[in-house]
Write a protein that holds these residues in place. Structure first.
Motif, PDB file in Angstrom:
ATOM      1  N   ALA A   1       0.842  -1.212   0.000  1.00 49.26           N
ATOM      2  CA  ALA A   1       0.000   0.000   0.000  1.00 49.26           C
ATOM      3  C   ALA A   1       0.873   1.258   0.000  1.00 49.26           C
ATOM      4  CB  ALA A   1      -0.903  -0.007   1.219  1.00 49.26           C
ATOM      5  N   PHE A   2       1.968   1.199   0.747  1.00 50.56           N
ATOM      6  CA  PHE A   2       2.842   2.367   0.873  1.00 50.56           C
ATOM      7  C   PHE A   2       3.563   2.642  -0.446  1.00 50.56           C
ATOM      8  CE2 PHE A   2       2.316   0.259   4.883  1.00 50.56           C
ATOM      9  CZ  PHE A   2       2.000   1.288   5.751  1.00 50.56           C
TER      10      PHE A   2
ATOM     11  N   SER B   1       7.969   0.734   6.016  1.00 51.06           N
ATOM     12  CA  SER B   1       6.993  -0.330   5.751  1.00 51.06           C
ATOM     13  C   SER B   1       7.697  -1.605   5.293  1.00 51.06           C
ATOM     14  CB  SER B   1       5.954   0.126   4.729  1.00 51.06           C
ATOM     15  OG  SER B   1       6.584   0.522   3.537  1.00 51.06           O
TER      16      SER B   1
ATOM     17  N   SER C   1      -0.299  -4.052   3.636  1.00 45.12           N
ATOM     18  CA  SER C   1      -1.547  -3.280   3.695  1.00 45.12           C
ATOM     19  C   SER C   1      -1.389  -2.102   4.644  1.00 45.12           C
ATOM     20  CB  SER C   1      -2.685  -4.178   4.191  1.00 45.12           C
ATOM     21  OG  SER C   1      -2.698  -5.374   3.468  1.00 45.12           O
ATOM     22  N   TRP C   2      -2.353  -1.189   4.613  1.00 44.92           N
ATOM     23  CA  TRP C   2      -2.266  -0.021   5.495  1.00 44.92           C
ATOM     24  C   TRP C   2      -2.234  -0.443   6.956  1.00 44.92           C
ATOM     25  CZ3 TRP C   2      -0.430   4.075   3.447  1.00 44.92           C
ATOM     26  CH2 TRP C   2      -0.772   4.452   2.143  1.00 44.92           C
ATOM     27  N   LYS C   3      -3.007  -1.479   7.291  1.00 43.38           N
ATOM     28  CA  LYS C   3      -2.964  -2.006   8.663  1.00 43.38           C
ATOM     29  C   LYS C   3      -2.440  -3.440   8.603  1.00 43.38           C
ATOM     30  CE  LYS C   3      -6.775   0.670  10.625  1.00 43.38           C
ATOM     31  NZ  LYS C   3      -6.317   1.086  11.972  1.00 43.38           N
TER      32      LYS C   3
END
Ligand SMILES: Cc1ncc(CO)c(N)n1
Length: 260
Positions: free
Chosen positions: A137-138, A244, A251-253
């Motif tokens: 995601a990052f 990250s 993923s974001w989380k």
């Protein structure tokens, strides 16, 4: 996390010193707008150098899987980074600028990503795995950011958007080489440091800084602030790209990674 002593050296980026054109653009001799950009990003810039990924890469203790995660994401990033330079080329008729953009694209494929390929081959990762990696995601946020600037912005926006990529790597590469000089010979990440510490790599930033400096002459404060924001976002994106990868987070989380 392995405990690695923080970097306590004072950095020789001198914010108050006058630019001396006779000395040429150097990490410690920056023209005014570059200095403004560098100062605006200073907190993130220094946090970036001191984050675990870079400390452990510097002393050689970074876990191979974290480095591999980073390199795979970076391999994919570089392809988009090349596209950004291709788009920059369409925004100008200045042959000198066009030539620079072509040279960057060429060195991405002939120099930079070949270091990635060598490391990955050593880790037993095939070329097709490299080409089919799931983008984090990052990493997607970062490439989307610079690609949208490249599609929608003008040449100056693009030069400022790619400057953090070139400059942060040159700066950290040179600092790591100096700070960890005693142990670099046996450091498994030496090839990576060697690539970014060179004068040749820094010269890419010098070119960008010179051109940006020239192009901002006469621009209003509102536009300068816009450019400062593009630059600071880039430095934050660089930070998150490593952080990250250190967390090996797709993923974001983190809990969402398992959902896929
Ligand atoms: C994410 C990122 N930024 C900058 C560079 C330097 O080219 C790189 N290899 N990767």
């Amino acid at each position: 996390m392995a405990s690695v002593a923080p970097n306590t050296n004072t950095y020789d980026f001198a914010i108050d010193e006058e630019f001396d054109p006779a000395k040429g653009i150097r990490l410690d001799n920056l023209p005014p707008f570059a200095r403004r950009l560098r100062a605006a990003a200073d907190v993130v810039w220094e946090d970036g150098y001191n984050q675990p990924f870079l400390r452990e890469l510097g002393n050689g203790t970074l876990k191979q899987e974290r480095f591999a995660f980073y390199l795979l994401q970076d391999y994919r990033y570089l392809a988009d980074y090349a596209k950004v330079h291709a788009l920059a080329l369409t925004k100008t008729r200045d042959p000198e600028v066009m030539k620079f953009m072509v040279n960057v694209q060429n060195s991405i494929f002939s120099v930079e990503s070949s270091v990635h390929r060598k490391y990955m081959a050593g880790f037993g990762v095939s070329e097709s795995e490299m080409n089919n990696v799931r983008q984090s995601a990052f990493a997607r946020a970062y490439t989307s950011d610079i690609l949208s600037i490249a599609y929608g912005g003008d040449l100056l926006d693009i030069l400022v958007a790619v400057l953090p990529c070139a400059w942060v790597y040159a700066d950290y590469g040179q600092r790591l080489a100096k700070e960890f000089a005693d142990t670099l010979d046996t450091n498994p990440f030496r090839t990576w440091v060697d690539m970014y510490k060179t004068e040749e790599f820094w010269q890419g930033s010098v070119w960008l800084i010179e051109h940006i400096e020239h192009m901002v002459q006469g621009l209003g404060e509102e536009r300068l602030q816009e450019l400062e924001e593009i630059f600071c976002n880039g430095v934050q994106n660089e930070y998150m790209f490593w952080s990250s990868a250190y967390d090996m987070q797709y993923s974001w989380k983190p809990q969402w990674d398992k959902a896929r």
